[in-house]
Motif scaffolding. Structure first.
Motif, PDB file in Angstrom:
ATOM      1  N   LEU A 279       0.858  -1.181   0.000  1.00 20.71           N
ATOM      2  CA  LEU A 279       0.000   0.000   0.000  1.00 20.71           C
ATOM      3  C   LEU A 279       0.894   1.230   0.000  1.00 20.71           C
ATOM      4  O   LEU A 279       1.749   1.375   0.870  1.00 20.71           O
TER       5      LEU A 279
ATOM      6  N   TRP B 268       0.990   5.311   0.186  1.00 18.36           N
ATOM      7  CA  TRP B 268       0.195   6.457   0.620  1.00 18.36           C
ATOM      8  C   TRP B 268       0.856   7.737   0.126  1.00 18.36           C
ATOM      9  O   TRP B 268       2.063   7.919   0.250  1.00 18.36           O
TER      10      TRP B 268
ATOM     11  N   GLN C 243       0.319  11.998   0.316  1.00 21.06           N
ATOM     12  CA  GLN C 243      -0.422  13.062   0.987  1.00 21.06           C
ATOM     13  C   GLN C 243       0.140  14.416   0.593  1.00 21.06           C
ATOM     14  O   GLN C 243       1.339  14.669   0.690  1.00 21.06           O
TER      15      GLN C 243
ATOM     16  N   PRO D 214      -4.706  11.756   2.848  1.00 24.15           N
ATOM     17  CA  PRO D 214      -3.854  10.969   1.943  1.00 24.15           C
ATOM     18  C   PRO D 214      -4.692  10.056   1.063  1.00 24.15           C
ATOM     19  O   PRO D 214      -5.769   9.605   1.435  1.00 24.15           O
TER      20      PRO D 214
ATOM     21  N   VAL E 214      -4.470   6.406  -1.233  1.00 27.05           N
ATOM     22  CA  VAL E 214      -3.704   5.173  -1.170  1.00 27.05           C
ATOM     23  C   VAL E 214      -3.912   4.387  -2.464  1.00 27.05           C
ATOM     24  O   VAL E 214      -5.015   4.333  -3.000  1.00 27.05           O
TER      25      VAL E 214
ATOM     26  N   PRO F  20       4.306   1.376   8.907  1.00 26.76           N
ATOM     27  CA  PRO F  20       4.590   2.221   7.746  1.00 26.76           C
ATOM     28  C   PRO F  20       6.086   2.442   7.589  1.00 26.76           C
ATOM     29  O   PRO F  20       6.843   2.478   8.556  1.00 26.76           O
TER      30      PRO F  20
ATOM     31  N   LYS G 272       8.774   8.121   5.916  1.00 31.70           N
ATOM     32  CA  LYS G 272       8.152   9.027   4.960  1.00 31.70           C
ATOM     33  C   LYS G 272       9.217   9.798   4.185  1.00 31.70           C
ATOM     34  O   LYS G 272      10.226  10.217   4.751  1.00 31.70           O
TER      35      LYS G 272
END
Length: 578
Positions: free
Chosen positions: A399, A401, A403, A409, A411, A451, A454
């Motif tokens: 997945l 994401w 944003q 966000p 996906v 996750p 980022k």
């Protein structure tokens, strides 16, 4: 000497082994016997005793008890003495059976009742499960015993395991007492606190009501655990309701009989169930998982309620909304968590009266290793395609994401290849702005990773679009200025036009006013001259006094001054208007 000692030791050893084996066998037998008894079921009659009058009918219920294990089928053959009893009817009202393999039947000639029914999933677990009501009629005075010639109770385990461990019996006393014609009928009993005899209530203060005819002279009541007790012929008074206090838990029957001037009438029986205690035991145990990252976690629910039995469970995972779960007989509840980490399962075992006992199980779901973002553009021109690469487990769902700023966000899903690499191509070309991107792995069993780290991507407009935006902004400002100047010119012209119109109107009004003033002044002047002439005329007739001479001079002088003043003011006003 050594040989005798050796022989003695061997005998002792054999004896010890025999004792050990015997003790082990006994312990194993006792253990399995207790396990068997803990999961055993019984078929019995309710009531098991009672006294009835020849010619009268009375109900006997066939009850299944399986408090510790769900059952889904029961069968049996009931035997009764055909010379003393006969079956008037059979009722399935209130039965726990959902389907019947064959309709319940009876033979008064053979003295038998046959029954075989099924309870749909999740089956029945409890101490009192009504299977059937047999309405007997007493034929002859004496003692009538009823029993089961055969029976079975099958567990709801998919294997049809017979868990029957006991068959009950019942014995009834039949008398030839004859009720007098005209005696009261059995009263119609109702209960505002326990209206349904098939339902369990946590209220242990039952109240009963019945109508009283005007000819009733006595009331006799009794409460016990027998379905058909005759309360007797001793009057307890004259009343139309009664309230018991602090009745013990269990199944009870309220019996009432009325008396009039002819005698005592038939007996009414009203069943009710009381359970004020919460389940005595409830424990939750997590079952074994091959992978601690598996989000599907199963628990065994071990709950016991000796009185009314467990009806259902209220289960809540973390802060989610609780849901109702009925045991299917396996005692296993499975939950799927949304994210890895520590979790809490809170459950209430609720008995059939609504009493409950809560239990809590804490558990954890481990996270898969987070994906790694290996390639991504730090900067991107608006309109260009966003392509990101990374690594994770082979052949797994990823997945991704994306944003923009503080927006929600979006996906998208990609799959990794056999080597664990994956490539994400955004379905839409991003517009200008600052974006955050991260990824999460999900395997075929639903296990998730935490996750990934980022990454930040800056999307800017291209030089062509930047120039276009600058030109648009410049032209927008220029057009706005031109429009403002035109608006100012129009406003000045409009103001000048309105001022000219105002001056013309003022001139006309001034000229009109001038004429009006001249007319008024002429009238005033003419009046003063008339007065002066009158005084001068009087002068010819007589000598005027000194004061009259002064008045004439003053009038002439004031008139000339006033006329000159008006002329000057009108001339000045005309200049101002010009």
């Amino acid at each position: 000497m050594r040989n005798n000692f050796t022989i003695l030791r061997e005998k002792d050893l054999r004896t010890c082994v025999k004792v050990f084996l015997a003790a082990s066998f006994v312990l194993v037998f006792v253990f399995f016997d207790r396990v068997h008894r803990a999961e055993a079921a019984t078929l019995y009659f309710s009531p098991a005793t009672g006294s009835y009058t020849v010619g009268k009918s009375f109900p006997v219920s066939v009850i299944v008890s399986s408090p510790d294990r769900a059952m889904n089928a029961a069968a049996g053959v009931v035997l009764f003495p055909k010379d003393k009893l006969e079956v008037a009817s059979i009722s399935k009202t209130g039965s726990i059976m959902s389907l019947w393999v064959q309709e319940p039947s009876f033979s008064n000639a053979a003295g038998t009742v046959n029954l075989e029914g099924i309870v749909l999933n999740p089956g029945f677990t409890g101490a009192v499960g009504k299977v059937l009501i047999i309405n007997f009629r007493a034929k002859q005075a004496g003692t009538a015993a009823i029993s089961f010639s055969s029976g079975s109770v099958l567990a709801n385990d998919g294997n049809g395991t017979n868990i029957l461990n006991g068959l009950g019996t019942a014995t009834f006393t039949l008398s030839s007492e004859i009720y007098q014609a005209g005696a009261p009928d059995a009263p119609r009993v109702t209960s505002p606190t326990h209206p349904d005899h098939d339902i369990w209530y946590s209220n242990n203060n039952p109240q009963f009501e019945w109508p009283l005819a005007s000819d009733i002279a006595g009331v006799n009541i009794l409460t016990d655990r027998n379905q058909s007790t005759n309360p007797g012929t001793n009057s307890d008074g004259l009343f139309s309701s009664y309230n018991y206090k602090n009745i013990e838990d269990g199944s009870w029957f309220f019996h009432i009989r009325l008396k009039n001037g002819i005698g005592w009438g038939d007996v009414a029986h009203f069943g009710f169930n009381v359970d004020t205690e919460k389940p005595e035991h409830f424990e939750i145990q997590e079952t074994w998982r091959e992978s601690l990252a598996n989000p599907k976690v199963s628990f065994t629910f071990d709950a016991k309620d000796k009185t009314s039995g467990i009806d259902h469970y209220e289960v809540q995972l973390d802060d989610e909304k609780s849901n109702i779960w009925k045991d299917d007989g396996t005692h296993v509840y499975t939950v799927t968590v949304k994210n890895p980490g520590k979790h809490e399962l809170v459950a209430k075992a609720v008995d059939r009266a609504g009493n409950f006992l809560a239990s809590i199980a804490d558990f954890s779901v481990e996270a898969l290793e987070a994906p790694k973002i290996t390639e991504y553009p730090h900067e991107l021109k608006s309109g260009e395609t966003l392509i990101v690469k990374g690594t994770t487990y082979p052949n797994i769902e990823v997945l991704v994401w994306l944003q923009r700023g503080k927006e929600d966000p979006i996906v998208e899903t990609v799959r990794s290849g056999g080597d664990g690499t994956f490539t994400f191509v955004a379905s839409k070309r991003p517009e200008n702005g600052i974006y955050m991107l991260w990824a999460q792995a999900v395997d075929s069993g639903g296990a998730k990773s935490n996750p990934s780290e980022k990454v930040t991507i800056s999307v800017e407009q291209s030089a062509f679009f930047q120039l276009g935006s600058w030109l648009i902004a410049f032209l927008t400002i220029l057009i706005s200025l031109i429009a403002l100047i035109i608006l100012i010119i129009i406003m000045l012209w409009y103001a000048s036009h309105k001022l000219s119109q105002f001056k013309e109107r003022l001139k006309r009004e001034v000229k009109g006013t001038e004429k009006d003033i001249h007319k008024a002044f002429d009238v005033l002047r003419e009046g003063i001259r008339v007065q002066v002439k009158l005084l001068e005329k009087a002068k010819t007739a007589r000598q005027l006094t000194e004061e009259e001479e002064k008045v004439i001079k003053r009038l002439k002088r004031d008139l000339d001054q006033a006329e000159q003043f008006v002329e000057n003011k009108i001339e000045a006003l005309e200049k101002e208007v010009e």
